[in-house]
Design a protein around this motif. Structure first.
Motif, PDB file in Angstrom:
ATOM      1  N   ALA A  79      97.582  57.845 -15.607  1.00  0.00           N
ATOM      2  CA  ALA A  79      96.633  56.749 -15.399  1.00  0.00           C
ATOM      3  C   ALA A  79      96.040  56.865 -14.000  1.00  0.00           C
ATOM      4  O   ALA A  79      96.729  57.244 -13.059  1.00  0.00           O
ATOM      5  CB  ALA A  79      97.332  55.407 -15.579  1.00  0.00           C
ATOM      6  N   ARG A  80      94.777  56.543 -13.869  1.00  0.00           N
ATOM      7  CA  ARG A  80      94.123  56.580 -12.559  1.00  0.00           C
ATOM      8  C   ARG A  80      94.672  55.472 -11.676  1.00  0.00           C
ATOM      9  O   ARG A  80      94.814  54.341 -12.107  1.00  0.00           O
ATOM     10  CB  ARG A  80      92.620  56.400 -12.711  1.00  0.00           C
ATOM     11  N   SER A  81      94.937  55.807 -10.434  1.00  0.00           N
ATOM     12  CA  SER A  81      95.399  54.878  -9.393  1.00  0.00           C
ATOM     13  C   SER A  81      96.559  53.989  -9.843  1.00  0.00           C
ATOM     14  O   SER A  81      96.602  52.816  -9.517  1.00  0.00           O
ATOM     15  CB  SER A  81      94.237  54.023  -8.874  1.00  0.00           C
ATOM     16  N   ALA A  82      97.476  54.539 -10.602  1.00  0.00           N
ATOM     17  CA  ALA A  82      98.659  53.778 -11.016  1.00  0.00           C
ATOM     18  C   ALA A  82      99.779  54.748 -11.351  1.00  0.00           C
ATOM     19  O   ALA A  82      99.532  55.881 -11.744  1.00  0.00           O
ATOM     20  CB  ALA A  82      98.331  52.919 -12.240  1.00  0.00           C
ATOM     21  N   ARG A  85      99.140  51.790 -22.085  1.00  0.00           N
ATOM     22  CA  ARG A  85      99.486  52.188 -20.714  1.00  0.00           C
ATOM     23  C   ARG A  85     100.966  51.901 -20.491  1.00  0.00           C
ATOM     24  O   ARG A  85     101.409  50.770 -20.624  1.00  0.00           O
ATOM     25  CB  ARG A  85      98.645  51.446 -19.693  1.00  0.00           C
ATOM     26  N   LEU A  86     101.703  52.955 -20.140  1.00  0.00           N
ATOM     27  CA  LEU A  86     103.127  52.829 -19.858  1.00  0.00           C
ATOM     28  C   LEU A  86     103.320  52.856 -18.352  1.00  0.00           C
ATOM     29  O   LEU A  86     103.053  53.876 -17.702  1.00  0.00           O
ATOM     30  CB  LEU A  86     103.910  53.996 -20.473  1.00  0.00           C
ATOM     31  N   SER A  87     103.745  51.735 -17.780  1.00  0.00           N
ATOM     32  CA  SER A  87     104.050  51.667 -16.351  1.00  0.00           C
ATOM     33  C   SER A  87     105.380  52.369 -16.123  1.00  0.00           C
ATOM     34  O   SER A  87     106.389  52.029 -16.749  1.00  0.00           O
ATOM     35  CB  SER A  87     104.136  50.215 -15.891  1.00  0.00           C
TER      36      SER A  87
END
Length: 118
Positions: A10-13, A74-76
């Motif tokens: 993911a962008r910026s994360a 999206r997987l943090s």
């Protein structure tokens, strides 16, 4: 039916974006949830995202036969996650009563093995 998937940082994360591509085989009378799980070497879920397909904008009861649905999750990632190889799994489930939908070929946990990510 799951046609395929894409995985990208993911962008910026500190996260992974996983896009599932579903193919509607028939009209459905139930709204199912979709999920993606990231598992460690011991099979424990270390990151996940569950929810209505396409963020709730395209519930399964709206799917039309022959339609392809792009469903991003999206997987943090945990802050202390060490480098290495992890397994991605995905699927769908019915919320009430809670159970994963059956897959073919079958699996003991009702999850589709998407493979490994490093």
């Amino acid at each position: 039916m799951l046609l395929g998937y894409d995985v990208a940082p993911a962008r910026s994360a500190d996260a992974l974006d996983v896009t599932l591509y579903w193919f509607a085989l028939k009209e459905l009378a139930t709204d199912y949830k979709s999920f993606v799980h990231l598992l460690d070497g011991g099979g424990q879920v270390i990151a996940q995202h569950d929810g209505d397909p396409v963020g709730g904008f395209t519930p399964t009861t709206r799917w039309q036969p022959g339609e392809v649905i792009s469903d991003r999750h999206r997987l943090s990632l945990p802050p202390a996650l060490s480098g290495g190889s992890y397994t991605l799994k995905a699927g769908m489930y019915q919320f009430e009563p809670m159970h994963n939908l059956q897959i073919e070929p079958g699996s003991p946990d009702g999850r589709i093995d998407l493979g490994e990510v490093v």
